[in-house]
Motif scaffolding. Structure first.
Motif, PDB file in Angstrom:
ATOM      1  N   ASN A 189     -11.573   4.347  -5.401  1.00  0.00           N
ATOM      2  CA  ASN A 189     -11.472   3.422  -4.269  1.00  0.00           C
ATOM      3  C   ASN A 189     -10.034   2.958  -4.050  1.00  0.00           C
ATOM      4  O   ASN A 189      -9.559   2.865  -2.912  1.00  0.00           O
ATOM      5  CB  ASN A 189     -12.366   2.206  -4.498  1.00  0.00           C
ATOM      6  N   ASP A 190      -9.342   2.652  -5.156  1.00  0.00           N
ATOM      7  CA  ASP A 190      -7.962   2.169  -5.053  1.00  0.00           C
ATOM      8  C   ASP A 190      -7.060   3.235  -4.442  1.00  0.00           C
ATOM      9  O   ASP A 190      -6.181   2.936  -3.620  1.00  0.00           O
ATOM     10  CB  ASP A 190      -7.445   1.766  -6.430  1.00  0.00           C
ATOM     11  N   ASP A 226      -1.137   6.869  -9.821  1.00  0.00           N
ATOM     12  CA  ASP A 226      -2.009   6.003 -10.620  1.00  0.00           C
ATOM     13  C   ASP A 226      -3.388   6.623 -10.812  1.00  0.00           C
ATOM     14  O   ASP A 226      -3.984   6.512 -11.905  1.00  0.00           O
ATOM     15  CB  ASP A 226      -2.151   4.638  -9.931  1.00  0.00           C
ATOM     16  N   PHE A 227      -3.908   7.260  -9.782  1.00  0.00           N
ATOM     17  CA  PHE A 227      -5.235   7.882  -9.872  1.00  0.00           C
ATOM     18  C   PHE A 227      -5.221   8.999 -10.913  1.00  0.00           C
ATOM     19  O   PHE A 227      -6.092   9.066 -11.797  1.00  0.00           O
ATOM     20  CB  PHE A 227      -5.635   8.414  -8.500  1.00  0.00           C
ATOM     21  N   HIS A 253      -4.851   7.524 -14.441  1.00  0.00           N
ATOM     22  CA  HIS A 253      -6.103   6.958 -14.956  1.00  0.00           C
ATOM     23  C   HIS A 253      -6.997   8.071 -15.512  1.00  0.00           C
ATOM     24  O   HIS A 253      -7.600   7.914 -16.588  1.00  0.00           O
ATOM     25  CB  HIS A 253      -6.848   6.201 -13.867  1.00  0.00           C
ATOM     26  N   ARG A 309      -7.660   3.375  -0.758  1.00  0.00           N
ATOM     27  CA  ARG A 309      -7.177   2.177  -0.073  1.00  0.00           C
ATOM     28  C   ARG A 309      -5.679   2.255   0.200  1.00  0.00           C
ATOM     29  O   ARG A 309      -5.198   1.798   1.242  1.00  0.00           O
ATOM     30  CB  ARG A 309      -7.509   0.938  -0.909  1.00  0.00           C
ATOM     31  N   HIS A 310      -4.910   2.847  -0.709  1.00  0.00           N
ATOM     32  CA  HIS A 310      -3.474   2.995  -0.487  1.00  0.00           C
ATOM     33  C   HIS A 310      -3.209   3.844   0.760  1.00  0.00           C
ATOM     34  O   HIS A 310      -2.293   3.537   1.543  1.00  0.00           O
ATOM     35  CB  HIS A 310      -2.806   3.633  -1.707  1.00  0.00           C
ATOM     36  N   PHE A 356       0.858  -1.181   0.000  1.00  0.00           N
ATOM     37  CA  PHE A 356       0.000   0.000   0.000  1.00  0.00           C
ATOM     38  C   PHE A 356       0.896   1.233   0.000  1.00  0.00           C
ATOM     39  O   PHE A 356       1.637   1.481   0.948  1.00  0.00           O
ATOM     40  CB  PHE A 356      -0.937  -0.017   1.196  1.00  0.00           C
ATOM     41  N   GLY A 395      -0.236   5.443  -5.377  1.00  0.00           N
ATOM     42  CA  GLY A 395      -1.684   5.478  -5.553  1.00  0.00           C
ATOM     43  C   GLY A 395      -2.151   6.799  -6.132  1.00  0.00           C
ATOM     44  O   GLY A 395      -3.049   6.828  -6.992  1.00  0.00           O
ATOM     45  N   GLN A 415     -13.758   2.846  -9.253  1.00  0.00           N
ATOM     46  CA  GLN A 415     -12.777   1.881  -8.767  1.00  0.00           C
ATOM     47  C   GLN A 415     -11.412   2.538  -8.601  1.00  0.00           C
ATOM     48  O   GLN A 415     -10.688   2.256  -7.632  1.00  0.00           O
ATOM     49  CB  GLN A 415     -12.679   0.688  -9.718  1.00  0.00           C
ATOM     50  N   ALA A 416     -11.057   3.423  -9.519  1.00  0.00           N
ATOM     51  CA  ALA A 416      -9.796   4.151  -9.389  1.00  0.00           C
ATOM     52  C   ALA A 416      -9.805   5.013  -8.130  1.00  0.00           C
ATOM     53  O   ALA A 416      -8.797   5.129  -7.425  1.00  0.00           O
ATOM     54  CB  ALA A 416      -9.560   5.013 -10.629  1.00  0.00           C
TER      55      ALA A 416
END
Length: 895
Positions: free
Chosen positions: A448-449, A418-419, A422, A452-453, A410, A415, A445-446
């Motif tokens: 949420n990910d 990546d967000f 995306h 989560r990190h 994590f 994160g 989902q992006a």
């Protein structure tokens, strides 16, 4: 003649300059090095002087006065007065929320006694005394002189006194600095320099990479603060070191391109002085400021950037002032003037058509909705500087260069990358007016990910993962020795909040909640609403980040080390309220997020009981929001937790009782009764409406068709086909979102004081049994109470609910020959037994353990008799009547 006219023009100019040179220009920014002094001058006449109160006469409204003795004031030839809790009178509720002790209100009002004000010219100086290692000053955003009734003299004056002592009618003493008129620091002689673009480019490079940095090379380290070696700063109960090298750059803690400084209109001076605070030169600060000022130029690359807010106006502060404003201005909030003085002032906004029972039912309609961005609150949300991390994680989790270790499972740094990637990879799609539900799900989902990190970063490496509350995660072991864990953790959560703000604002997602639901009519996504199924800002305060015992902190999740309980508990409810304003979850509920109503109402109670500032209207508004957001297309049944949840939607909260069987240091019923201080009978009206909300959720889809077995609705108790249980059950203790066992009996229950001492998140049947007599005592609608008892009897059929039913609480005349029943009256210790046969009877009162508590032989006259229960403590009892014709046992509740 020409010379005379020229002289006249010059004279008029000089007179105008003299007249207006003494205007009090607001804000007064006392920013920079320690001991920085700013001054203002104003002139008053005899009439104004005679109005001045002898005490608490200089009134100030100051932003970022975060600790005592940070500032001093000096008037005329007097002495410097250090501003602290002893030398000033702090207004309410700022005082109760912590005042100058890193209080929950980032802007506070206070008054100080000045004895040497004078007729004529007065000079007021403000001094920034010392830094805590975090701050480099404060802003006086308003000031005045007060009369004996605490009314403002200068603002309310119908005239202005010039330095020459003459009156100018209709002219104000105050002038607001207008951010729309600002230029770059290099503006001179009416124009910007020809190389302004080059200077802005240099400033941009400094902003992103630091001194001598570039896209391919990080620049030189900045410093954490400007304190000299040997000095120390502080944050609550922690000591902070003097200037230390830091790797973070300006872009690291702010919105990456700096637009937050434009949106909230940080002045040239504030940007320059903050640059110097972190080790840059004044010239470098000017270059950065030139870059920031360039962001709101009218160009295709500027985006929706403008100077909409101010540093002291809390982001997203709700209020009617936001009505009709473009979405890009929402973040600036409605301003400090939208903050109500007290909770009762919310009344006309919550109930614009009055508080008849009919109107209350309309407001508390789970199928309805409200615009939480325009209903003002009696709390001040956090200002922007309190969103920003105090220490960047790259300078907190430094051991073994852990922040940059790419092997972590994590990784918030990755994160975030990546967000953004995306979004930029799909930007053409997301710039459309509408997207498909599949595309929306991918974007969600992006989101949420990314969350989560952050949420699992502190849990990584632990065998007992508790997200932010993990005690022994790898990241915690990598914190630099001079950084407190609580400071590192809350700064991490602040950075996540800033980056969510960045994503929502930069990519114009603040009005796209409608993308994420296939059922907009049922789910009612808001025009102003962030998208996301997780917490986005709430994980900043003590509820999450003061949750681990370390470095002398108690880890109770209520306050940071050295922070008062009242401030810590307010801070938690404050950030929770902010989350509910930006995204309460319309159309995107996920378990306990994006707003966890398990706790928000509990926090409102805690913040009230610890400070004495009660907020019953915000409390019940929150309960209503919970029902309205959780009554949606995704709330399929009570077992999936995306819809109805008995733990936080049960009727205990209607009475100010939490799921832990307590009242958070209020007396039972005390908090709920505060509604009646706002409007007579309001408590009963709202209780009626909320019980109806509850019953609407749990009753049958088709009423009265199945013998009250409640097996047809969304939240049905049983499967209609075979009568088996649909709503999952647990044993006597266990899963707090299931119902108690169907086989539960009265012998398994706790009553009254024993229930209140239990403090466990369960015993739903016990709570109903406790509350039903109380609701009758409040004169709740009898039909609603019958429906509640019917549901309870279906849910727990082995418990005798019938003894609680009190259908005959009216004052109608009673006829003999009917069944014997009791009535009891509010504020009375007497029970009346009705429909008795006139004879001699033995009447006993037993407690639930079978012990006789009252025993008398009574001769019945007029078919009734009274029982005095003064000697009985609160609880449930059995009344036993034994006579030749009168034989009856009745359960009753003694309040």
């Amino acid at each position: 003649m020409r010379k005379k006219n020229t002289f006249l023009v010059i004279s008029i100019f000089l007179i105008s300059f003299t007249v207006f040179s003494q205007k009090i220009v607001l804000p007064i920014e006392v920013l920079g090095a320690e001991r920085t002094v700013e001054r203002v001058t104003f002139t008053i006449d005899q009439e104004q002087f005679d109005k001045i109160s002898s005490t608490n006469n200089l009134w100030l409204r100051i932003n970022n006065l975060g600790y005592e003795d940070k500032a001093s004031v000096h008037v005329n030839n007097g002495t410097w007065i250090s501003l602290n809790h002893n030398s000033t009178e702090i207004a309410s509720p700022e005082k109760e929320r912590g005042g100058m002790s890193n209080g929950g209100y980032n802007t506070i009002r206070l008054s100080v006694t000045i004895s040497n004000l004078t007729i004529g010219e007065n000079i007021v100086r403000f001094r920034f005394n010392e830094s805590d290692g975090i701050s480099n000053g404060f802003r006086v955003i308003d000031m005045d002189l007060l009369d004996d009734s605490s009314q403002r003299i200068l603002k309310n004056s119908s005239y202005y006194v010039t330095p020459q002592g003459t009156r100018e009618d209709g002219i104000s003493y105050f002038e607001e600095d207008d951010p729309l008129l600002w230029n770059s620091p290099f503006f001179e002689n009416g124009s910007e320099p020809a190389d302004l673009g080059d200077k802005a480019a240099q400033g941009k490079n400094l902003w992103y990479y630091g001194r001598n940095g570039s896209p391919s090379q990080q620049g030189e380290d900045l410093i954490s603060n400007y304190l000299d070696e040997g000095e120390t700063g502080f944050w609550y109960g922690y000591e902070l070191k003097a200037a230390q090298p830091i790797r973070a750059k300006c872009a690291s803690c702010h919105i990456h391109d700096g637009r937050d400084l434009e949106i909230f209109s940080y002045s040239n001076r504030s940007i320059i002085e903050r640059s110097k605070f972190h080790g840059l030169t004044e010239e470098e600060g000017e270059l950065i400021t030139a870059y920031i000022r360039s962001l709101s130029e009218d160009s295709p690359d500027s985006g929706n950037i403008g100077r909409y807010g101010r540093p002291w106006n809390p982001p997203y502060q709700p209020g009617p002032q936001l009505a009709g404003k473009p979405i890009e201005q929402w973040a600036a909030g409605a301003g400090l003037d939208a903050v109500l003085e007290e909770d009762a002032e919310m009344f006309p906004y919550l109930f614009p058509n009055g508080d008849s029972q009919e109107e209350i039912y309309k407001v508390f309609d789970s199928e309805g909705t409200s615009d939480k961005t325009e209903i003002p609150l009696a709390i001040q949300l956090p200002d922007w500087k309190h969103w920003l991390p105090i220490v960047h994680p790259m300078d907190a989790y430094t051991k073994d260069d852990y922040w940059n270790d790419s092997s972590k499972q994590f990784d918030p740094k990755q994160g975030y990358i990546d967000f953004r990637k995306h979004i930029t990879d799909n930007l053409t799609t997301y710039q459309r007016e509408n997207i498909t539900i599949q595309q929306a799900n991918t974007l969600m989902q992006a989101n949420n990910d990314f969350h989560r990190h952050y949420r699992q970063f502190l849990a990584d490496g632990s065998s007992n993962r508790q997200h932010w509350r993990t005690e022994d995660g790898t990241a915690t072991s990598k914190i630099a020795d001079d950084i407190p864990r609580e400071l590192a953790a809350t700064s991490l959560a602040r950075l996540m909040a800033v980056q969510f703000f960045e994503i929502m604002n930069e990519f114009n997602f603040q009005d796209k909640a409608r993308w994420f639901t296939e059922h907009p009519e049922e789910d009612q996504p808001k025009e102003r609403q962030w998208f996301g199924r997780n917490y986005q800002v709430f994980e900043v305060p003590p509820h999450f980040q003061a949750s681990v015992e370390s470095e002398g902190s108690n880890g109770d999740s209520r306050s940071f080390k050295g922070q008062s309980l009242a401030t810590g508990q307010f801070e938690s409810t404050n950030w929770y309220e902010l989350q509910a304003v930006i995204n309460a979850g319309e159309g995107m509920i996920q378990g306990v997020s994006p707003v966890d109503y398990n706790y928000q109402n509990m926090f409102i109670l805690r913040a009230g009981s610890s400070s004495g500032i009660n907020e019953p209207l915000r409390y019940y508004k929150t309960l209503n929001t919970m029902y309205q957001t959780r009554t949606w297309s995704g709330g399929k049944n009570p077992n999936e937790t995306t819809g109805f949840r008995i733990r936080n939607m049960g009727p205990w909260f209607f009475y100010g009782m939490t799921f832990r069987n307590d009242y958070e240091d209020y007396e039972p019923g005390e908090f709920a009764n505060l509604l009646n201080d706002i409007s007579s009978g309001l408590q009963t009206k709202i209780t009626n409406a909320q019980i109806l909300q509850f019953l609407t959720e749990v009753e049958d889809g088709s009423a009265d068709t199945d013998g009250y077995l409640y097996n047809e609705g969304t939240n049905r108790l049983y499967n209609k086909s075979d009568g088996s249980m649909f709503w999952l059950r647990t044993g006597l203790h266990g899963d707090t979102h299931k119902l108690d066992s169907k086989d539960k009996t009265e012998g398994d229950m706790l009553f009254d004081s024993r229930l209140l001492r239990d403090n466990k998140v369960e015993r739903w049947a016990d709570k109903f049994y406790y509350l039903i007599p109380i609701f009758y005592d409040l004169d709740v609608d009898n039909n609603l109470m019958n429906r509640m008892i019917n549901w309870c009897a279906a849910a727990w059929p082995l418990i005798n609910w019938e003894v609680l039913r009190e259908e005959s609480l009216s004052t109608n005349s009673y006829e003999t020959g009917k069944d014997i029943f009791l009535t009891h009256f509010q504020n009375s210790d007497y029970l009346k037994i009705h429909n008795l046969t006139n004879e001699s009877c033995q009447i006993k009162v037993y407690d639930l353990l079978g012990k006789v508590q009252w025993n008398k032989q009574k001769t019945i006259v007029d078919n009734t008799t009274l029982i005095d229960t003064q000697s009985l403590s609160s609880g449930i009892y059995i009344l036993n009547i034994q006579g030749y014709h009168n034989v009856k046992s009745i359960k009753f509740y003694k309040k």
